[in-house]
Design a protein around this motif. Structure first.
Motif, PDB file in Angstrom:
ATOM      1  N   ILE A 152      -1.562   2.892  17.610  1.00 24.64           N
ATOM      2  CA  ILE A 152      -0.859   3.938  16.878  1.00 24.64           C
ATOM      3  C   ILE A 152      -1.318   5.298  17.404  1.00 24.64           C
ATOM      4  O   ILE A 152      -0.283   6.248  17.488  1.00 24.64           O
ATOM      5  N   LEU A 153      -2.407   5.443  17.530  1.00 29.71           N
ATOM      6  CA  LEU A 153      -3.110   6.688  18.138  1.00 29.71           C
ATOM      7  C   LEU A 153      -2.473   7.009  19.583  1.00 29.71           C
ATOM      8  O   LEU A 153      -2.261   8.190  19.484  1.00 29.71           O
ATOM      9  N   ALA A 154      -2.543   5.958  20.178  1.00 35.50           N
ATOM     10  CA  ALA A 154      -2.007   6.302  21.476  1.00 35.50           C
ATOM     11  C   ALA A 154      -0.659   6.578  21.722  1.00 35.50           C
ATOM     12  O   ALA A 154       0.040   7.494  22.383  1.00 35.50           O
ATOM     13  N   LYS A 155       0.132   6.007  20.710  1.00 36.39           N
ATOM     14  CA  LYS A 155       1.680   6.543  20.631  1.00 36.39           C
ATOM     15  C   LYS A 155       1.877   8.040  20.079  1.00 36.39           C
ATOM     16  O   LYS A 155       2.669   8.713  20.459  1.00 36.39           O
ATOM     17  N   LEU A 156       1.153   8.453  19.110  1.00 39.69           N
ATOM     18  CA  LEU A 156       0.871   9.648  18.626  1.00 39.69           C
ATOM     19  C   LEU A 156       0.397  10.924  19.544  1.00 39.69           C
ATOM     20  O   LEU A 156       0.819  12.045  19.451  1.00 39.69           O
ATOM     21  N   ARG A 157      -0.454  10.283  20.590  1.00 39.09           N
ATOM     22  CA  ARG A 157      -0.961  11.231  21.596  1.00 39.09           C
ATOM     23  C   ARG A 157      -1.543  12.636  21.267  1.00 39.09           C
ATOM     24  O   ARG A 157      -0.880  13.564  21.506  1.00 39.09           O
ATOM     25  N   PRO A 158      -2.436  12.435  20.273  1.00 39.06           N
ATOM     26  CA  PRO A 158      -3.164  13.629  19.616  1.00 39.06           C
ATOM     27  C   PRO A 158      -3.934  14.180  20.862  1.00 39.06           C
ATOM     28  O   PRO A 158      -4.451  13.625  21.741  1.00 39.06           O
ATOM     29  N   SER A 159      -4.148  15.668  20.725  1.00 37.63           N
ATOM     30  CA  SER A 159      -4.878  16.316  21.781  1.00 37.63           C
ATOM     31  C   SER A 159      -6.417  15.942  21.540  1.00 37.63           C
ATOM     32  O   SER A 159      -7.340  15.873  22.493  1.00 37.63           O
ATOM     33  N   SER A 160      -6.857  15.650  19.989  1.00 35.27           N
ATOM     34  CA  SER A 160      -7.974  15.174  19.948  1.00 35.27           C
ATOM     35  C   SER A 160      -8.171  14.465  18.596  1.00 35.27           C
ATOM     36  O   SER A 160      -7.336  14.736  17.611  1.00 35.27           O
ATOM     37  N   LEU A 161      -9.297  13.600  18.447  1.00 33.48           N
ATOM     38  CA  LEU A 161      -9.329  13.072  17.083  1.00 33.48           C
ATOM     39  C   LEU A 161     -10.682  13.943  16.634  1.00 33.48           C
ATOM     40  O   LEU A 161     -11.648  13.879  16.972  1.00 33.48           O
ATOM     41  N   LEU A 162     -10.488  14.232  15.160  1.00 39.62           N
ATOM     42  CA  LEU A 162     -11.314  15.018  14.513  1.00 39.62           C
ATOM     43  C   LEU A 162     -12.262  13.973  13.733  1.00 39.62           C
ATOM     44  O   LEU A 162     -11.500  13.446  12.899  1.00 39.62           O
ATOM     45  N   THR A 163     -13.476  13.628  13.914  1.00 38.99           N
ATOM     46  CA  THR A 163     -14.295  12.872  13.067  1.00 38.99           C
ATOM     47  C   THR A 163     -15.472  13.584  12.326  1.00 38.99           C
ATOM     48  O   THR A 163     -15.757  14.772  12.828  1.00 38.99           O
ATOM     49  N   MET A 164     -15.885  12.781  11.359  1.00 43.06           N
ATOM     50  CA  MET A 164     -17.065  13.689  10.550  1.00 43.06           C
ATOM     51  C   MET A 164     -18.357  13.093  10.988  1.00 43.06           C
ATOM     52  O   MET A 164     -18.534  11.850  11.060  1.00 43.06           O
ATOM     53  N   HIS A 165     -19.186  14.046  11.238  1.00 40.47           N
ATOM     54  CA  HIS A 165     -20.696  13.585  11.656  1.00 40.47           C
ATOM     55  C   HIS A 165     -21.374  14.659  10.946  1.00 40.47           C
ATOM     56  O   HIS A 165     -21.157  15.927  11.401  1.00 40.47           O
ATOM     57  N   GLY A 166     -22.335  14.416  10.003  1.00 46.63           N
ATOM     58  CA  GLY A 166     -23.305  15.412   9.552  1.00 46.63           C
ATOM     59  C   GLY A 166     -24.181  14.931   8.606  1.00 46.63           C
ATOM     60  O   GLY A 166     -24.444  13.637   8.572  1.00 46.63           O
TER      61      GLY A 166
ATOM     62  N   PHE B 261       0.786  -1.152   0.022  1.00 47.37           N
ATOM     63  CA  PHE B 261       0.008  -0.111   0.176  1.00 47.37           C
ATOM     64  C   PHE B 261       0.973   1.283  -0.168  1.00 47.37           C
ATOM     65  O   PHE B 261       0.602   2.472  -0.572  1.00 47.37           O
ATOM     66  N   LYS B 262       1.938   1.288   0.527  1.00 46.15           N
ATOM     67  CA  LYS B 262       2.877   2.244   0.728  1.00 46.15           C
ATOM     68  C   LYS B 262       3.311   2.496  -0.827  1.00 46.15           C
ATOM     69  O   LYS B 262       3.470   4.091  -1.188  1.00 46.15           O
ATOM     70  N   THR B 263       3.696   1.561  -1.354  1.00 43.68           N
ATOM     71  CA  THR B 263       4.127   1.855  -2.993  1.00 43.68           C
ATOM     72  C   THR B 263       3.075   2.347  -3.759  1.00 43.68           C
ATOM     73  O   THR B 263       3.262   3.138  -4.493  1.00 43.68           O
ATOM     74  N   ARG B 264       1.942   1.467  -3.532  1.00 41.62           N
ATOM     75  CA  ARG B 264       0.680   1.714  -4.494  1.00 41.62           C
ATOM     76  C   ARG B 264       0.270   3.084  -4.482  1.00 41.62           C
ATOM     77  O   ARG B 264      -0.284   3.755  -5.327  1.00 41.62           O
ATOM     78  N   TYR B 265       0.199   3.697  -3.134  1.00 37.87           N
ATOM     79  CA  TYR B 265      -0.327   5.128  -2.824  1.00 37.87           C
ATOM     80  C   TYR B 265       0.720   6.051  -2.700  1.00 37.87           C
ATOM     81  O   TYR B 265       0.049   7.272  -2.417  1.00 37.87           O
ATOM     82  N   GLY B 266       1.516   5.657  -2.713  1.00 38.21           N
ATOM     83  CA  GLY B 266       2.954   6.977  -2.388  1.00 38.21           C
ATOM     84  C   GLY B 266       2.829   7.823  -1.020  1.00 38.21           C
ATOM     85  O   GLY B 266       2.894   8.679  -1.076  1.00 38.21           O
ATOM     86  N   VAL B 267       2.562   6.796   0.068  1.00 37.28           N
ATOM     87  CA  VAL B 267       2.215   7.190   1.384  1.00 37.28           C
ATOM     88  C   VAL B 267       3.551   6.743   2.180  1.00 37.28           C
ATOM     89  O   VAL B 267       4.236   5.863   1.885  1.00 37.28           O
ATOM     90  N   ASP B 268       3.665   7.514   3.368  1.00 39.71           N
ATOM     91  CA  ASP B 268       4.882   7.329   4.308  1.00 39.71           C
ATOM     92  C   ASP B 268       4.412   6.014   5.161  1.00 39.71           C
ATOM     93  O   ASP B 268       5.409   5.553   5.595  1.00 39.71           O
ATOM     94  N   GLU B 269       3.043   5.910   5.585  1.00 42.81           N
ATOM     95  CA  GLU B 269       2.910   4.840   6.522  1.00 42.81           C
ATOM     96  C   GLU B 269       1.650   4.353   6.364  1.00 42.81           C
ATOM     97  O   GLU B 269       0.680   4.959   5.920  1.00 42.81           O
ATOM     98  N   VAL B 270       1.630   3.027   6.860  1.00 44.20           N
ATOM     99  CA  VAL B 270       0.313   2.430   6.359  1.00 44.20           C
ATOM    100  C   VAL B 270       0.335   1.335   7.538  1.00 44.20           C
ATOM    101  O   VAL B 270       1.201   0.723   7.972  1.00 44.20           O
ATOM    102  N   TYR B 271      -1.190   1.254   8.129  1.00 42.34           N
ATOM    103  CA  TYR B 271      -1.248   0.355   9.323  1.00 42.34           C
ATOM    104  C   TYR B 271      -2.752  -0.404   9.172  1.00 42.34           C
ATOM    105  O   TYR B 271      -3.592   0.102   8.475  1.00 42.34           O
ATOM    106  N   TYR B 272      -2.902  -1.607   9.657  1.00 40.34           N
ATOM    107  CA  TYR B 272      -4.069  -2.205   9.388  1.00 40.34           C
ATOM    108  C   TYR B 272      -5.055  -1.359  10.375  1.00 40.34           C
ATOM    109  O   TYR B 272      -4.720  -0.962  11.485  1.00 40.34           O
TER     110      TYR B 272
END
Length: 123
Positions: free
Chosen positions: A30-44, A12-23
């Motif tokens: 992964i998010l716990a390691k990144l420690r974001p102040s919040s997760l922005l999700t879409m609802h509408g 998937f990294k090669t196919r889509y030219g991205v730096d990181e891929v996770y299942y």
């Protein structure tokens, strides 16, 4: 349900030219390691179709501060304005669709089933 061979993150990294891929089952870790102040999700709700877009859910999501109050509207607003290149692509795609519909109309005959026209359109 089996959906075929599971491709590797490197594929998937090669196919889509991205730096990181996770299942998807790794998202909480992964998010716990990144420690974001919040997760922005879409609802509408789509203003045209009235279809509701519900935020994603994943195991462990409750350990994060989740904000679904504004991302949907912001992204919907971004989709309103089109660049010249986007307009060019939309015109091109529309032309292809028109040609495909013309081909279907040429082959339709009385008594044919809808799926027969659909097959022509798709293939």
């Amino acid at each position: 349900v089996w959906m075929g061979a599971l491709k590797t993150p490197d594929y998937f990294k090669t196919r889509y030219g991205v730096d990181e891929v996770y299942y998807s089952d790794e998202i909480s870790e992964i998010l716990a390691k990144l420690r974001p102040s919040s997760l922005l999700t879409m609802h509408g709700v789509n203003s045209d179709s009235k279809a509701s877009f519900t935020p994603p859910e994943f195991e462990g999501m409750d350990q994060f501060k989740v904000d679904d109050s504004f991302l949907y509207n912001e992204l919907a607003e971004c989709r309103v304005t089109k660049s010249d290149e986007e307009m060019k692509i939309m015109r091109y795609v529309n032309q292809i669709s028109c040609e495909a519909h013309k081909e279907v109309l040429k082959m339709l005959r009385p008594g044919m089933m809808e799926y027969e026209g659909e097959a022509t359109f798709k293939h």
